[in-house]
Write a protein that holds these residues in place. Structure first.
Motif, PDB file in Angstrom:
ATOM      1  N   PRO A   1      -9.593 -24.102  30.858  1.00  0.00           N
ATOM      2  CA  PRO A   1      -9.489 -22.914  31.715  1.00  0.00           C
ATOM      3  C   PRO A   1      -8.677 -21.821  31.031  1.00  0.00           C
ATOM      4  N   ALA A   2      -9.179 -20.596  31.050  1.00  0.00           N
ATOM      5  CA  ALA A   2      -8.485 -19.486  30.395  1.00  0.00           C
ATOM      6  C   ALA A   2      -8.958 -18.167  30.989  1.00  0.00           C
ATOM      7  N   LYS A   3      -8.139 -17.150  30.806  1.00  0.00           N
ATOM      8  CA  LYS A   3      -8.496 -15.788  31.219  1.00  0.00           C
ATOM      9  C   LYS A   3      -8.679 -14.976  29.957  1.00  0.00           C
ATOM     10  N   ARG A   4      -9.651 -14.082  29.986  1.00  0.00           N
ATOM     11  CA  ARG A   4      -9.870 -13.212  28.831  1.00  0.00           C
ATOM     12  C   ARG A   4      -9.412 -11.812  29.208  1.00  0.00           C
ATOM     13  N   ILE A   5      -8.464 -11.298  28.467  1.00  0.00           N
ATOM     14  CA  ILE A   5      -7.958  -9.941  28.665  1.00  0.00           C
ATOM     15  C   ILE A   5      -8.355  -9.152  27.416  1.00  0.00           C
ATOM     16  N   GLY A   6      -9.384  -8.328  27.537  1.00  0.00           N
ATOM     17  CA  GLY A   6      -9.900  -7.637  26.352  1.00  0.00           C
ATOM     18  C   GLY A   6     -10.469  -8.653  25.390  1.00  0.00           C
ATOM     19  N   ARG A   7      -9.924  -8.706  24.190  1.00  0.00           N
ATOM     20  CA  ARG A   7     -10.391  -9.669  23.192  1.00  0.00           C
ATOM     21  C   ARG A   7      -9.497 -10.897  23.124  1.00  0.00           C
ATOM     22  N   GLN A   8      -8.465 -10.940  23.952  1.00  0.00           N
ATOM     23  CA  GLN A   8      -7.463 -12.004  23.871  1.00  0.00           C
ATOM     24  C   GLN A   8      -7.639 -13.035  24.985  1.00  0.00           C
ATOM     25  N   TRP A   9      -7.679 -14.302  24.608  1.00  0.00           N
ATOM     26  CA  TRP A   9      -7.676 -15.378  25.596  1.00  0.00           C
ATOM     27  C   TRP A   9      -6.238 -15.684  25.980  1.00  0.00           C
ATOM     28  N   LEU A  10      -6.003 -15.980  27.257  1.00  0.00           N
ATOM     29  CA  LEU A  10      -4.702 -16.445  27.725  1.00  0.00           C
ATOM     30  C   LEU A  10      -4.915 -17.774  28.431  1.00  0.00           C
ATOM     31  N   ILE A  11      -4.130 -18.750  28.033  1.00  0.00           N
ATOM     32  CA  ILE A  11      -4.256 -20.105  28.548  1.00  0.00           C
ATOM     33  C   ILE A  11      -2.955 -20.468  29.255  1.00  0.00           C
ATOM     34  N   LYS A  12      -3.058 -21.025  30.461  1.00  0.00           N
ATOM     35  CA  LYS A  12      -1.857 -21.477  31.162  1.00  0.00           C
ATOM     36  C   LYS A  12      -1.221 -22.604  30.365  1.00  0.00           C
ATOM     37  N   ARG A  13       0.103 -22.557  30.246  1.00  0.00           N
ATOM     38  CA  ARG A  13       0.842 -23.581  29.500  1.00  0.00           C
ATOM     39  C   ARG A  13       0.504 -24.981  30.037  1.00  0.00           C
ATOM     40  N   GLU A  14       0.452 -25.123  31.369  1.00  0.00           N
ATOM     41  CA  GLU A  14       0.148 -26.429  31.972  1.00  0.00           C
ATOM     42  C   GLU A  14      -1.245 -26.914  31.587  1.00  0.00           C
ATOM     43  N   ASP A  15      -2.220 -25.993  31.546  1.00  0.00           N
ATOM     44  CA  ASP A  15      -3.585 -26.383  31.167  1.00  0.00           C
ATOM     45  C   ASP A  15      -3.628 -26.874  29.724  1.00  0.00           C
ATOM     46  N   ALA A  16      -2.869 -26.221  28.846  1.00  0.00           N
ATOM     47  CA  ALA A  16      -2.819 -26.656  27.441  1.00  0.00           C
ATOM     48  C   ALA A  16      -2.165 -28.030  27.339  1.00  0.00           C
ATOM     49  N   LYS A  17      -1.073 -28.233  28.075  1.00  0.00           N
ATOM     50  CA  LYS A  17      -0.366 -29.523  28.022  1.00  0.00           C
ATOM     51  C   LYS A  17      -1.230 -30.657  28.562  1.00  0.00           C
ATOM     52  N   ASN A  18      -2.030 -30.366  29.581  1.00  0.00           N
ATOM     53  CA  ASN A  18      -2.832 -31.405  30.234  1.00  0.00           C
ATOM     54  C   ASN A  18      -4.211 -31.581  29.612  1.00  0.00           C
ATOM     55  N   PHE A  19      -4.565 -30.707  28.650  1.00  0.00           N
ATOM     56  CA  PHE A  19      -5.898 -30.754  28.054  1.00  0.00           C
ATOM     57  C   PHE A  19      -6.068 -32.024  27.231  1.00  0.00           C
ATOM     58  N   GLU A  20      -7.208 -32.688  27.433  1.00  0.00           N
ATOM     59  CA  GLU A  20      -7.513 -33.875  26.631  1.00  0.00           C
ATOM     60  C   GLU A  20      -8.704 -33.572  25.749  1.00  0.00           C
ATOM     61  N   ARG A  21      -8.481 -33.716  24.447  1.00  0.00           N
ATOM     62  CA  ARG A  21      -9.574 -33.458  23.508  1.00  0.00           C
ATOM     63  C   ARG A  21     -10.642 -34.521  23.650  1.00  0.00           C
ATOM     64  N   THR A  22     -11.892 -34.092  23.513  1.00  0.00           N
ATOM     65  CA  THR A  22     -12.974 -35.065  23.480  1.00  0.00           C
ATOM     66  C   THR A  22     -13.006 -35.648  22.067  1.00  0.00           C
ATOM     67  N   PRO A  23     -13.270 -36.942  21.943  1.00  0.00           N
ATOM     68  CA  PRO A  23     -13.302 -37.533  20.602  1.00  0.00           C
ATOM     69  C   PRO A  23     -14.409 -36.908  19.762  1.00  0.00           C
ATOM     70  N   ALA A  24     -14.192 -36.862  18.467  1.00  0.00           N
ATOM     71  CA  ALA A  24     -15.190 -36.308  17.555  1.00  0.00           C
ATOM     72  C   ALA A  24     -16.424 -37.197  17.551  1.00  0.00           C
ATOM     73  N   GLY A  25     -17.559 -36.610  17.256  1.00  0.00           N
ATOM     74  CA  GLY A  25     -18.791 -37.380  17.146  1.00  0.00           C
ATOM     75  C   GLY A  25     -19.630 -37.295  18.404  1.00  0.00           C
ATOM     76  N   ASN A  26     -20.653 -38.078  18.462  1.00  0.00           N
ATOM     77  CA  ASN A  26     -21.606 -38.073  19.564  1.00  0.00           C
ATOM     78  C   ASN A  26     -21.065 -38.926  20.715  1.00  0.00           C
ATOM     79  N   PRO A  27     -20.805 -38.317  21.884  1.00  0.00           N
ATOM     80  CA  PRO A  27     -20.244 -39.094  22.994  1.00  0.00           C
ATOM     81  C   PRO A  27     -21.211 -40.127  23.561  1.00  0.00           C
TER      82      PRO A  27
END
Length: 69
Positions: free
Chosen positions: A36-62
């Protein structure tokens, strides 16, 4: 790339450090609505909590399941 001056929000570069990926990957997650993020002009802004809670999907074919030999 400026640092976010809005409390509680991060730039993709700052979020990348927390998530553990490159900032270009953070932008891709934002575009694909995986992060989740907001776009202000050309800049993305991400909530600190969303970044902390984000889980990367493993590389490769799920859909690929490792078979036991």
């Amino acid at each position: 790339p400026a640092m976010s001056s809005i409390p509680g929000f991060l730039t993709p570069i700052e979020a990348a450090v927390i998530i553990g990926v490159d900032s270009s990957q953070v932008c891709r997650y934002c575009r694909e609505k995986k992060l989740p993020a907001k776009r202000i002009g050309r800049q993305w802004l991400i909530k600190r909590e969303d970044a902390k809670n984000f889980e990367r999907t493993p590389a490769g074919n799920p859909d690929f399941q490792k078979q036991d030999a």
